[in-house]
Enzyme design. Structure first.
Site, PDB file in Angstrom:
ATOM      1  N   GLU A 158       0.793  -1.222   0.000  1.00  0.00           N
ATOM      2  CA  GLU A 158       0.000   0.000   0.000  1.00  0.00           C
ATOM      3  C   GLU A 158       0.834   1.284   0.000  1.00  0.00           C
ATOM      4  O   GLU A 158       0.761   2.093   0.930  1.00  0.00           O
ATOM      5  CB  GLU A 158      -0.949   0.014   1.200  1.00  0.00           C
ATOM      6  N   GLU A 341      -5.280  -8.484   0.781  1.00  0.00           N
ATOM      7  CA  GLU A 341      -5.942  -8.149   2.041  1.00  0.00           C
ATOM      8  C   GLU A 341      -7.423  -7.902   1.767  1.00  0.00           C
ATOM      9  O   GLU A 341      -7.775  -7.222   0.807  1.00  0.00           O
ATOM     10  CB  GLU A 341      -5.382  -6.873   2.700  1.00  0.00           C
TER      11      GLU A 341
END
Length: 426
Positions: A158, A341
């Site tokens: 991320e 995720e």
């Protein structure tokens, strides 16, 4: 083989922050700064995974997953970010990888999940180009030790969130509030990804991915202002990090008034071919026209949907929407996709909301028209949830942070039963 797994991150679970030669990270510094983390919580002990990893691997084996995505703590391997290698730190990940392999669980390490060595931040962190090179050196060290057993590697986790919350808004480590002047952090992270990809392949890595946090962006209305604002936000959140690695070019960033410090050859390095794209999905984002805070967009609530304990909207079909949108935008340039995720925060051991969440998102994922290769639940354990401390529980397993007792939740047992009926091919 389709990968069904769980995911964690080093600073969120390991603890042992001063043991066996580990150096300080930006999250050690940030969490020990008064007012930065809710109730003054730190990751000093977290889930004590450093000492209890065998128990946690046994929980994964009992769950029936065939993959585990974890992150390696850069300051545990290179305490100052460069130079002398801390062999004791590598030894820990060596033991963890062996334990996973012995239980038939594919290790999927992420090299950077936000815990930058503090020494590198003191030299400028990701605002400086040198950190990109240091990251590649670190990748080479880890791969030399583990690539004989680790087939799949993830470089960054991320980079959008780390740039925005760590350097743009200052609500995560390292706590800088630069707003759009943080945009060079995007380029240096992506350059680090490309250089690390080269280093990993040179060390024998078979598969290399990057994990991007992505969101389907929905305009608040059909007005020209809302449509333009939504496009601007989509560029910042999604395309800034997907376009360079998949197409070798940045999108138009003129709306942000900051130039990316690209040098000759950078984009070719960033666009090193990938073996997969990791996608972290939690919710869509609804965007309206310019707000009163100087931003070229404003965030709006998504009406009519439930929310998690964190207040995040629950929109399972947003995952299908996101994946099909990626396929429409990138076509044949989109590599195989792994949901690295997906999860939610809820309280209690009888977490029926989490069961409904996971069931809905898995069904939505399967409706997407993409080459999907894996799904990882966030998270195996309740853990240190960054600026929220220990107040948000994302785990399939409840952790009593006073005693470190692990108790599988209803969602753990649901997922175990679900996985018993799954083929590894889908």
């Amino acid at each position: 083989m389709f990968l069904w797994g769980t995911a964690t991150a080093s600073y969120q679970i390991e603890g042992a922050v001063t043991e066996d030669g580990r150096g300080p990270s930006i999250w050690d510094t940030f969490s020990h700064t008064p007012g930065r983390v809710r109730d003054g919580h730190t990751g000093d002990v977290a889930c004590d995974h450093y000492h209890r990893y065998a128990e946690d691997v046994a929980l994964m084996a009992g769950l029936g997953v065939n993959a585990y995505r974890f992150s390696i703590a850069w300051p545990r391997v290179l305490p100052t970010g460069a130079g002398q290698v801390n062999q004791a730190g590598l030894d820990f990940y060596d033991r963890l990888v062996d334990a996973l392999c012995e239980n038939g669980i594919t290790p999927v390490p992420t090299l950077f999940h936000w815990d930058l060595p503090q020494a590198l931040e003191d030299e400028g962190g990701w605002l400086g180009r040198d950190t990109s090179r240091r990251f590649a050196d670190y990748a080479a060290v880890v791969a030399e030790r583990l690539a004989d057993r680790v087939r799949m590697w993830i470089t960054l986790n991320e980079p959008f969130v780390h740039m925005v919350e760590g350097y743009g808004l200052g609500i995560h480590a390292p706590g800088r509030a630069l707003m759009f002047d943080a945009l060079p952090v995007a380029h240096h992270q992506l350059l680090g990804h490309g250089l690390a990809t080269q280093a990993l392949r040179a060390a024998g890595a078979e598969q290399v991915l990057i994990t991007n946090n992505c969101t389907p962006v929905r305009p608040a209305s059909g007005s020209p202002e809302d449509l333009a604002a939504a496009e601007t936000y989509d560029i910042l959140h999604n395309r800034l990090f997907n376009d360079p690695v998949l197409t070798g070019a940045y999108p138009d960033l003129t709306a942000f008034g900051v130039e990316i410090p690209v040098r000759p050859g950078d984009l070719e390095t960033i666009a090193e071919p990938l073996d997969g794209l990791g996608i972290n999905y939690y919710n869509p984002t609804r965007i309206g026209g310019p707000g009163g805070d100087g931003l070229p967009f404003r965030f709006e609530e998504i009406p009519g949907v439930p929310t998690t304990a964190f207040g995040w909207p629950v929109v399972p079909d947003g995952l299908r929407e996101l994946l099909d949108g990626l396929k429409a935008r990138y076509g044949d340039a989109l590599p195989p996709v792994y949901i690295t995720e997906n999860g939610c925060s809820y309280e209690g051991l009888d977490d029926q909301e989490r069961i409904a969440y996971l069931d809905g998102h898995i069904r939505a994922m399967r409706r997407a028209d993409v080459d999907l290769r894996g799904y990882f639940v966030w998270s195996l354990l309740d853990n240190f949830e960054w600026a929220e401390g220990y107040h948000q529980r994302f785990g399939l397993v409840h952790v009593d942070f006073e005693t470190q007792e692990r108790t599988p939740k209803a969602s753990y047992h649901w997922l175990r039963k679900f996985l018993e009926g799954q083929s590894t091919d889908t």
